[in-house]
Scaffold this active site. Structure first.
Site, mmCIF file in Angstrom:
data_model
loop_
_atom_site.group_PDB
_atom_site.id
_atom_site.type_symbol
_atom_site.label_atom_id
_atom_site.label_comp_id
_atom_site.label_asym_id
_atom_site.label_seq_id
_atom_site.Cartn_x
_atom_site.Cartn_y
_atom_site.Cartn_z
ATOM 1 C CG ASP A 69 -2.046 -0.855 1.395
ATOM 2 O OD1 ASP A 69 -2.125 -1.329 0.032
ATOM 3 O OD2 ASP A 69 -2.650 -0.878 2.275
ATOM 4 N NE ARG B 207 -4.901 -1.402 -3.982
ATOM 5 C CZ ARG B 207 -4.450 -1.561 -2.956
ATOM 6 N NH1 ARG B 207 -3.937 -0.888 -2.150
ATOM 7 N NH2 ARG B 207 -4.494 -3.034 -2.367
HETATM 8 C C1 FAD Z 1 -8.980 -0.951 -3.195
HETATM 9 C C2 FAD Z 1 -8.507 0.337 -2.664
HETATM 10 C C3 FAD Z 1 -7.166 0.595 -2.095
HETATM 11 C C4 FAD Z 1 -6.682 1.802 -1.842
HETATM 12 N N1 FAD Z 1 -5.453 1.812 -1.313
HETATM 13 C C5 FAD Z 1 -5.036 3.054 -1.055
HETATM 14 C C6 FAD Z 1 -3.623 3.316 -0.994
HETATM 15 O O1 FAD Z 1 -2.765 2.368 -0.790
HETATM 16 N N2 FAD Z 1 -3.238 4.460 -0.191
HETATM 17 C C7 FAD Z 1 -3.955 5.517 -0.540
HETATM 18 O O2 FAD Z 1 -3.569 6.695 -0.160
HETATM 19 N N3 FAD Z 1 -5.115 5.342 -0.701
HETATM 20 C C8 FAD Z 1 -5.906 4.299 -0.974
HETATM 21 N N4 FAD Z 1 -7.045 3.989 -1.353
HETATM 22 C C9 FAD Z 1 -8.007 5.061 -1.255
HETATM 23 C C10 FAD Z 1 -8.319 6.338 -2.148
HETATM 24 O O3 FAD Z 1 -6.879 6.789 -2.450
HETATM 25 C C11 FAD Z 1 -9.391 7.160 -2.204
HETATM 26 O O4 FAD Z 1 -9.126 7.874 -0.964
HETATM 27 C C12 FAD Z 1 -10.545 6.542 -2.037
HETATM 28 O O5 FAD Z 1 -11.032 5.438 -2.904
HETATM 29 C C13 FAD Z 1 -11.736 7.700 -2.155
HETATM 30 O O6 FAD Z 1 -11.916 7.959 -3.557
HETATM 31 P P1 FAD Z 1 -12.647 7.266 -4.596
HETATM 32 O O7 FAD Z 1 -11.957 7.749 -6.181
HETATM 33 O O8 FAD Z 1 -13.161 5.937 -4.250
HETATM 34 O O9 FAD Z 1 -13.973 8.215 -4.425
HETATM 35 P P2 FAD Z 1 -14.408 9.757 -4.162
HETATM 36 O O10 FAD Z 1 -14.160 10.587 -5.417
HETATM 37 O O11 FAD Z 1 -13.960 10.190 -2.808
HETATM 38 O O12 FAD Z 1 -15.997 9.736 -4.107
HETATM 39 C C14 FAD Z 1 -16.903 8.993 -5.201
HETATM 40 C C15 FAD Z 1 -17.890 8.041 -4.905
HETATM 41 O O13 FAD Z 1 -17.400 7.152 -4.220
HETATM 42 C C16 FAD Z 1 -18.227 6.726 -3.102
HETATM 43 N N5 FAD Z 1 -17.456 6.956 -1.908
HETATM 44 C C17 FAD Z 1 -15.985 7.368 -1.993
HETATM 45 N N6 FAD Z 1 -15.470 7.042 -0.671
HETATM 46 C C18 FAD Z 1 -16.322 6.673 0.144
HETATM 47 C C19 FAD Z 1 -16.352 6.359 1.398
HETATM 48 N N7 FAD Z 1 -15.521 6.457 2.288
HETATM 49 N N8 FAD Z 1 -17.702 6.324 2.166
HETATM 50 C C20 FAD Z 1 -18.955 6.164 1.377
HETATM 51 N N9 FAD Z 1 -18.997 6.323 0.076
HETATM 52 C C21 FAD Z 1 -17.711 6.628 -0.618
HETATM 53 C C22 FAD Z 1 -19.430 7.871 -2.983
HETATM 54 O O14 FAD Z 1 -20.369 7.438 -3.838
HETATM 55 C C23 FAD Z 1 -18.627 8.955 -3.720
HETATM 56 O O15 FAD Z 1 -19.534 9.973 -4.147
HETATM 57 C C24 FAD Z 1 -7.561 2.916 -1.821
HETATM 58 C C25 FAD Z 1 -8.867 2.822 -2.637
HETATM 59 C C26 FAD Z 1 -9.324 1.460 -2.971
HETATM 60 C C27 FAD Z 1 -10.829 1.560 -3.600
#
Ligand code: FAD
Length: 305
Positions: free
Chosen positions: A131, A182
């Site tokens: 990660d 990822r």
């Molecule tokens: C499989 C996976 C691994 C990851 N690994 C890392 C990592 O190693 N390092 C790192 O810095 N980040 C990691 N992340 C987190 C990532 O960086 C984002 O902070 C997170 O995914 C929110 O961004 P988004 O693009 O999903 O959605 P956003 O742009 O935040 O939101 C888009 C839509 O997604 C839904 N959504 C998003 N987040 C939430 C929430 N918390 N609760 C409810 N609904 C929500 C909502 O419907 C929202 O309108 C990971 C995410 C995923 C999915």
């Protein structure tokens, strides 16, 4: 034994920060995002996802370990997790944080622990993704990853955070290496000198890096819940004749399950990141920070108890 400390930079909510060291929040608060406090509690949830055709990444929660005893114990626990996955016949790989393996203690020491874990992964033909944590760790994490790639090849992967200005160069190096990446937006509270803060800009660079990775590597992992980026990825793949087996959508446990199910029905590969363990507070607080509505969800549940 405590499995890690919590960094202040991780918290937007002083309520949580004021009590973090005691970790006294009851688990029911976290259960929307965390599959259980131990592997036994997480296994049925992993099986449920697997039965829907969804693969899993298991994550033993914790970060910022500051003593060797804990980092050694964590390395052992990760190795045992790989055995557990085989024993339970799960369709699952694992994700780790290098600060759990002692990156805050000494880089060489964390390299050795990573090696111990990757020896096991190779022996079991498994896969470990590193990660990406806060920006203080980006360079060291990439250095340790590239080093591990030379020895362990396809058994290790990495994460790129699109919001970091530096990621364009990192993506180019990873494309050159053919790495398993990822791609996510980035979850940490970083200064504007290092990251894009504006969502339109983050989406734009996300697409740029996704297209670079998808056209040159066979295993890009698109980690987002963002409908706009999901739709864009499908369209980009279709227009560029990239087969569905050559990339994967990834989402977090507790979020957008029906979207995952729909993607599976449409023939896409989907993987859910399933965290478990007692050290859930930093992870949980990042999920709350991403989406304010989640605070209502938690408060409503508190009132129901
Ligand atoms: C499989 C996976 C691994 C990851 N690994 C890392 C990592 O190693 N390092 C790192 O810095 N980040 C990691 N992340 C987190 C990532 O960086 C984002 O902070 C997170 O995914 C929110 O961004 P988004 O693009 O999903 O959605 P956003 O742009 O935040 O939101 C888009 C839509 O997604 C839904 N959504 C998003 N987040 C939430 C929430 N918390 N609760 C409810 N609904 C929500 C909502 O419907 C929202 O309108 C990971 C995410 C995923 C999915």
């Amino acid at each position: 034994m405590p499995r890690g400390n919590i960094s202040k930079s991780d918290f937007s909510y002083s309520f949580f920060y004021s009590i973090d060291n005691r970790m006294q929040l009851p688990f029911f608060l976290a259960k929307r995002f965390v599959a259980g406090e131990d592997l036994a509690q997480a296994v049925p949830k992993v099986k449920e996802l697997n039965n829907k055709g969804i693969s899993v990444t298991l994550d033993l929660l914790g970060e910022n370990v500051t003593d060797r005893e804990t980092a050694d114990a964590t390395t052992l626990e990760y190795r045992e997790l790989l055995d557990g996955i085989r024993l339970e016949q799960l369709d699952a790989t694992i994700s780790i944080k290098l600060t759990m393996l002692g990156l805050d203690i000494d880089t060489e020491y964390s390299r050795e622990n990573l090696g111990r874990l990757l020896d096991k992964a190779r022996e079991l033909d498994q896969f470990v993704r590193i990660d990406m944590e806060g920006s203080d760790y980006t360079q060291r994490t990439l250095d340790l990853f590239f080093d591990a790639r030379k020895k362990y090849g396809r058994h290790v992967g990495i994460v790129i955070q699109a919001y970091l200005y530096r990621s364009r160069e990192d993506v180019a190096a990873l494309v050159q290496d053919g790495a398993d990446v990822r791609l996510c937006k980035g979850a940490y509270n970083e200064p504007s000198s290092l990251v894009y803060k504006n969502m339109a800009e983050i989406r734009a660079v996300f697409k740029e890096y996704a297209s670079e990775l998808m056209k040159s590597t066979d295993n890009t992992r698109i980690a987002t819940h963002d409908d706009h980026l999901i739709a864009w990825t499908k369209k980009y793949a279709e227009e560029n004749s990239i087969p569905k087996e050559k990339f994967e959508f990834q989402m977090l446990y507790g979020l957008r399950l029906s979207t995952c199910e729909d993607l599976v029905k449409d023939g896409y590969r989907v993987r859910v990141y399933v965290p478990y363990g007692t050290m859930w507070l930093p992870y949980f607080s990042r999920r709350l920070r991403e989406r304010k509505e989640n605070i209502w969800f938690i408060l409503t549940n508190m009132l129901k108890k």
